[in-house]
Enzyme design. Structure first.
Site, PDB file in Angstrom:
ATOM      1  CG  ASP A  86     -16.192  10.025  -4.857  1.00  0.00           C
ATOM      2  OD1 ASP A  86     -16.537  10.710  -4.361  1.00  0.00           O
ATOM      3  OD2 ASP A  86     -15.406   9.796  -5.965  1.00  0.00           O
ATOM      4  CG  HIS A 142     -13.000  14.248   2.039  1.00  0.00           C
ATOM      5  ND1 HIS A 142     -12.049  15.223   1.829  1.00  0.00           N
ATOM      6  CD2 HIS A 142     -12.598  13.059   1.246  1.00  0.00           C
ATOM      7  CE1 HIS A 142     -11.084  14.648   0.971  1.00  0.00           C
ATOM      8  NE2 HIS A 142     -11.367  13.362   0.479  1.00  0.00           N
ATOM      9  CB  SER A 226     -14.660  -0.146   3.815  1.00  0.00           C
ATOM     10  OG  SER A 226     -15.194  -0.755   5.143  1.00  0.00           O
TER      11      SER A 226
END
Length: 261
Positions: A86, A142, A226
């Site tokens: 995200d 992911h 990050s």
């Protein structure tokens, strides 16, 4: 006022002493009381969180939370790449013949970023995407495609801000910060998944040590906000024409198509 304080503490702090103090605080039970205001400041949807707020003993545990099952759809088929996180798709472009990429009007050496000229040359003419995670985002990482892990290595000792101001005014943060790099082989070629730390050394933690990753598998998480950078070999990736840059993006959303394979 609260938002300004959080932004200072989490997005902009980079001195060793202040980072150590902040790390101790967010991992302590005292920080648990900050979770409700943190959610309010960053408008975090409680319906997406795996557990009730009371479950998380510290701000750190909340920050590295998992999502409820089913709130993110892994889109597309075996030839579509999806966003691994995200965040905000902040930049997309092409690696130049002199091994450079441009982000926020600044040139970055991918040879310096990767620490390996031979590997860097593989991606000349290929595509890159930069995905920035803010403190509001879900911070698990992911796999963007079904792939095999070919190599993984770490570079850099310190981490400076990688938010909008850090990218614009910082000194080559993407190529000098602590970073963990994974090279993957998928059906259509090779790609790189570069995880860039924002504050603490070793702020990137792995939860998956398997050699083979399925699309959408969790592979790790960031301790603090990050950036993820994806690199694709020339002729192996077509950017999703429905996306603009910059744009918010969710993990599992299609970012591009495999050109071969």
């Amino acid at each position: 006022m609260k938002k300004a304080l959080y932004q200072f503490l989490i997005e902009l702090t980079n001195k060793r002493w202040s980072s150590i103090l902040l790390k101790k605080f967010v991992q302590s039970r005292l920080s648990q009381k900050c979770i409700p205001s943190y959610m309010k400041v960053y408008e975090i949807d409680s319906n997406e969180i795996e557990h009730e707020i009371s479950y998380y003993p510290s701000l750190h545990e909340f920050f590295t939370r998992r999502l409820r099952e089913g709130v993110r759809e892994i889109q597309g088929g075996e030839k579509q790449f999806v966003s691994p996180v995200d965040g905000t798709l902040a930049e997309a472009g092409t690696v130049t013949p002199n091994l450079m990429m441009q982000v926020k009007g600044k040139d970055y050496s991918i040879q310096e970023m990767l620490g390996n000229e031979e590997i860097a040359k593989k991606y000349v003419g290929g595509s890159f995407l930069v995905l920035y995670l803010s403190p509001a985002n879900y911070h698990r990482i992911h796999s963007p495609i079904k792939a095999a892990v070919e190599k993984r290595w770490e570079l850099g000792l310190h981490s400076y801000p990688v938010n909008e101001y850090g990218l614009k005014y910082g000194r080559e943060t993407l190529s000098k910060n602590y970073r963990s790099i994974t090279e993957l082989k998928h059906k259509g070629g090779d790609m790189l998944l570069v995880k860039v730390g924002a504050m603490f050394v070793n702020s990137i933690h792995y939860t998956n040590d398997h050699h083979h990753w399925n699309k959408g598998d969790e592979i790790g998480y960031f301790t603090f906000g990050s950036t993820v950078i994806l690199f694709f070999e020339k002729g192996t990736f077509h950017f999703n024409d429905d996306l603009s840059v910059p744009t918010p993006i969710k993990m599992g959303k299609i970012i591009g198509q495999m050109k071969r394979g």
